[in-house]
Design an enzyme around this catalytic site. Structure first.
Site, PDB file in Angstrom:
ATOM      1  N   GLU A 227     -16.061 -35.055  67.706  1.00 41.36           N
ATOM      2  CA  GLU A 227     -16.019 -35.809  66.445  1.00 41.36           C
ATOM      3  C   GLU A 227     -17.302 -35.581  65.652  1.00 41.36           C
ATOM      4  O   GLU A 227     -18.394 -35.559  66.225  1.00 41.36           O
ATOM      5  CB  GLU A 227     -15.861 -37.296  66.770  1.00 41.36           C
ATOM      6  CG  GLU A 227     -15.815 -38.212  65.569  1.00 41.36           C
ATOM      7  CD  GLU A 227     -15.885 -39.681  65.982  1.00 41.36           C
ATOM      8  OE1 GLU A 227     -15.233 -40.501  65.317  1.00 41.36           O
ATOM      9  OE2 GLU A 227     -16.595 -40.013  66.959  1.00 41.36           O
TER      10      GLU A 227
ATOM     11  N   HIS B 126     -20.552 -36.287  63.559  1.00 34.94           N
ATOM     12  CA  HIS B 126     -21.547 -37.357  63.553  1.00 34.94           C
ATOM     13  C   HIS B 126     -22.610 -37.084  62.495  1.00 34.94           C
ATOM     14  O   HIS B 126     -23.805 -37.301  62.717  1.00 34.94           O
ATOM     15  CB  HIS B 126     -22.191 -37.508  64.929  1.00 34.94           C
ATOM     16  CG  HIS B 126     -21.326 -38.233  65.923  1.00 34.94           C
ATOM     17  ND1 HIS B 126     -20.245 -37.636  66.535  1.00 34.94           N
ATOM     18  CD2 HIS B 126     -21.370 -39.511  66.389  1.00 34.94           C
ATOM     19  CE1 HIS B 126     -19.674 -38.513  67.350  1.00 34.94           C
ATOM     20  NE2 HIS B 126     -20.325 -39.651  67.272  1.00 34.94           N
TER      21      HIS B 126
ATOM     22  N   ASP C 190     -20.428 -38.001  71.539  1.00 36.28           N
ATOM     23  CA  ASP C 190     -19.818 -39.055  72.355  1.00 36.28           C
ATOM     24  C   ASP C 190     -19.651 -38.624  73.805  1.00 36.28           C
ATOM     25  O   ASP C 190     -19.889 -39.412  74.729  1.00 36.28           O
ATOM     26  CB  ASP C 190     -18.463 -39.455  71.772  1.00 36.28           C
ATOM     27  CG  ASP C 190     -18.579 -40.191  70.451  1.00 36.28           C
ATOM     28  OD1 ASP C 190     -19.699 -40.610  70.089  1.00 36.28           O
ATOM     29  OD2 ASP C 190     -17.547 -40.352  69.775  1.00 36.28           O
TER      30      ASP C 190
ATOM     31  N   HIS D 251     -16.633 -43.528  72.998  1.00 33.45           N
ATOM     32  CA  HIS D 251     -15.994 -43.316  71.695  1.00 33.45           C
ATOM     33  C   HIS D 251     -15.166 -44.558  71.381  1.00 33.45           C
ATOM     34  O   HIS D 251     -14.194 -44.856  72.082  1.00 33.45           O
ATOM     35  CB  HIS D 251     -15.113 -42.064  71.758  1.00 33.45           C
ATOM     36  CG  HIS D 251     -14.325 -41.764  70.527  1.00 33.45           C
ATOM     37  ND1 HIS D 251     -14.913 -41.500  69.304  1.00 33.45           N
ATOM     38  CD2 HIS D 251     -12.977 -41.675  70.323  1.00 33.45           C
ATOM     39  CE1 HIS D 251     -13.964 -41.255  68.408  1.00 33.45           C
ATOM     40  NE2 HIS D 251     -12.776 -41.369  69.000  1.00 33.45           N
TER      41      HIS D 251
ATOM     42  N   GLU E 264     -12.854 -45.604  69.457  1.00 36.32           N
ATOM     43  CA  GLU E 264     -11.405 -45.596  69.282  1.00 36.32           C
ATOM     44  C   GLU E 264     -10.621 -45.396  70.578  1.00 36.32           C
ATOM     45  O   GLU E 264      -9.411 -45.617  70.622  1.00 36.32           O
ATOM     46  CB  GLU E 264     -11.009 -44.513  68.269  1.00 36.32           C
ATOM     47  CG  GLU E 264     -11.426 -44.803  66.843  1.00 36.32           C
ATOM     48  CD  GLU E 264     -12.831 -44.315  66.497  1.00 36.32           C
ATOM     49  OE1 GLU E 264     -13.129 -44.166  65.305  1.00 36.32           O
ATOM     50  OE2 GLU E 264     -13.621 -44.067  67.435  1.00 36.32           O
TER      51      GLU E 264
ATOM     52  N   HIS F 172     -21.941 -45.592  63.464  1.00 36.19           N
ATOM     53  CA  HIS F 172     -21.499 -44.217  63.716  1.00 36.19           C
ATOM     54  C   HIS F 172     -22.472 -43.217  63.082  1.00 36.19           C
ATOM     55  O   HIS F 172     -22.691 -43.227  61.863  1.00 36.19           O
ATOM     56  CB  HIS F 172     -20.099 -43.988  63.144  1.00 36.19           C
ATOM     57  CG  HIS F 172     -19.585 -42.613  63.415  1.00 36.19           C
ATOM     58  ND1 HIS F 172     -19.124 -42.228  64.656  1.00 36.19           N
ATOM     59  CD2 HIS F 172     -19.474 -41.517  62.620  1.00 36.19           C
ATOM     60  CE1 HIS F 172     -18.755 -40.968  64.596  1.00 36.19           C
ATOM     61  NE2 HIS F 172     -18.957 -40.513  63.382  1.00 36.19           N
TER      62      HIS F 172
ATOM     63  N   GLU G 156     -26.943 -43.781  68.345  1.00 31.94           N
ATOM     64  CA  GLU G 156     -26.585 -42.466  68.877  1.00 31.94           C
ATOM     65  C   GLU G 156     -27.692 -41.446  68.647  1.00 31.94           C
ATOM     66  O   GLU G 156     -27.974 -40.608  69.516  1.00 31.94           O
ATOM     67  CB  GLU G 156     -25.282 -41.990  68.247  1.00 31.94           C
ATOM     68  CG  GLU G 156     -24.079 -42.796  68.706  1.00 31.94           C
ATOM     69  CD  GLU G 156     -22.809 -42.460  67.960  1.00 31.94           C
ATOM     70  OE1 GLU G 156     -21.757 -42.341  68.613  1.00 31.94           O
ATOM     71  OE2 GLU G 156     -22.855 -42.311  66.715  1.00 31.94           O
TER      72      GLU G 156
END
Length: 258
Positions: A34, A36, A45, A120, A122, A177, A182
Site C-alpha cells: 500500500e 504511504h 505495513d 494494516h 483494514e 496513515h 509509521e
C-alpha cells in the site's frame, strides 16, 4: 532448541522438534502492499508487523511465520484509498480464506497457540473471521486446545508514549496513515528506506464520517498521507517499538502463559 525465530529460515526437522515440545507459539505478521506517501515504501505495513513480531518472539519463545504482504483494500479514511498507484489489495473473501487456511495448517502441524499481529488497519475484521473459522474447524476436527488471538500493534502504544512522540498533541489514529507513527518506526528499523526530504508537510486530512462509492480522490491529500510525518525521528521510533513489544509480550503471556 531452535537457532532462529524465523520460520522460513528454519529447517523442517528443527521445526518438528520445536512443535514436539508441546508449547509451540507462532506469530503471524500481517500487512499490505500500500502507498504511504512519497517518503516511504509500499511495503511499510508488512515490514513493521514483521519487525514487531521479531521483537517479541525471543521473550515469548515464539516462531515468526512468513508475513502476509497483501491486505484488504485501502480505504480513503484510513489508508488514502485503493485507487492510489502501487496499492495492491486482496478481496475480503481472499484474506479470510488465506487466514483460515494458514492457521489450520499450523494447527495440523501440532501448534496450538497462534497470535496474528496486524499491521494494516483494514485487515482486522477479515483476519477476525478467518481466525474464528479456523479455530472452530480445528476443534470440531479433534484438534483440542487450538487457540488464537488477534491484535493490532498500534493498540499497544500507551498514553506516555503518545505524549513523548506527539508533544504538540495526538491527532488520532484515523489520520496517522503515512504520518509520524509509521515514519518514526521506519526511521528506527529501516532508515535506508525513508526519504525525509520528500516528506509532505501539509495539514491533516479533513475526513468525512462516511464513505462514498466510487472513491473520490479529491477527498484525501494528493500526497497519499493523511497527516504530516515531519515530527518523526528514529529515537521516537525506538520508543514506540519498545512500548509495543512490551505490551504485546504481556498480552500474549496473559492469554497463553509462558
Amino acid at each position: 532448541m531452535v537457532t532462529t525465530r524465523s520460520l522460513e529460515d528454519l529447517d523442517a526437522h528443527s521445526y518438528q522438534d520445536y512443535v514436539a515440545g508441546g508449547r509451540g507459539l507462532v506469530l503471524i505478521p500481517t500487512g499490505a502492499t500500500e502507498q504511504h506517501g512519497p517518503h516511504l515504501p509500499l511495503g511499510v505495513d508488512a515490514m513493521l508487523s514483521r519487525a514487531v513480531c521479531a521483537a517479541a518472539a525471543e521473550e515469548l519463545g515464539a516462531l515468526v511465520a512468513p508475513t502476509f504482504s497483501y491486505g484488504y483494500k485501502s480505504q480513503p479514511r484510513s489508508g488514502g484509498g485503493n485507487h492510489r498507484p502501487g496499492t495492491t489489495s486482496l478481496s475480503g473473501q481472499a484474506l479470510v480464506l488465506q487466514t483460515q487456511d494458514v492457521v489450520l495448517e499450523f494447527f495440523r502441524h501440532g501448534i496450538r497457540r497462534i497470535a496474528v499481529v496486524n499491521g494494516h488497519f483494514e485487515n482486522y475484521q477479515f483476519l477476525y473471521e478467518g481466525l474464528d473459522l479456523a479455530v472452530r474447524q480445528a476443534r470440531a476436527g479433534g484438534l483440542d486446545g487450538s487457540r488464537a488471538m488477534l491484535l493490532s500493534y498500534w493498540d499497544f502504544v500507551d498514553d506516555q508514549a503518545l505524549e513523548a512522540v506527539f508533544p504538540d498533541g495526538f491527532l488520532g489514529w484515523d489520520v496517522e496513515h503515512g504520518g509520524v507513527l509509521e515514519t518514526a518506526l521506519m526511521l528506527h528499523l529501516h532508515p535506508d528506506k525513508v526519504d525525509m526530504s520528500r516528506a509532505p508537510a501539509h495539514p491533516p486530512a479533513e475526513l468525512t464520517p462516511y464513505d462514498v462509492f466510487p472513491e473520490d480522490p479529491a477527498r484525501t491529500p494528493s500526497s497519499g498521507c493523511l497527516s504530516s510525518p515531519t515530527g518523526a525521528t528514529a529515537e521516537r521510533g525506538e520508543l514506540l517499538l519498545s512500548t509495543v513489544r512490551s505490551g504485546i509480550v504481556r498480552a500474549v503471556t496473559s492469554e497463553f502463559g509462558k
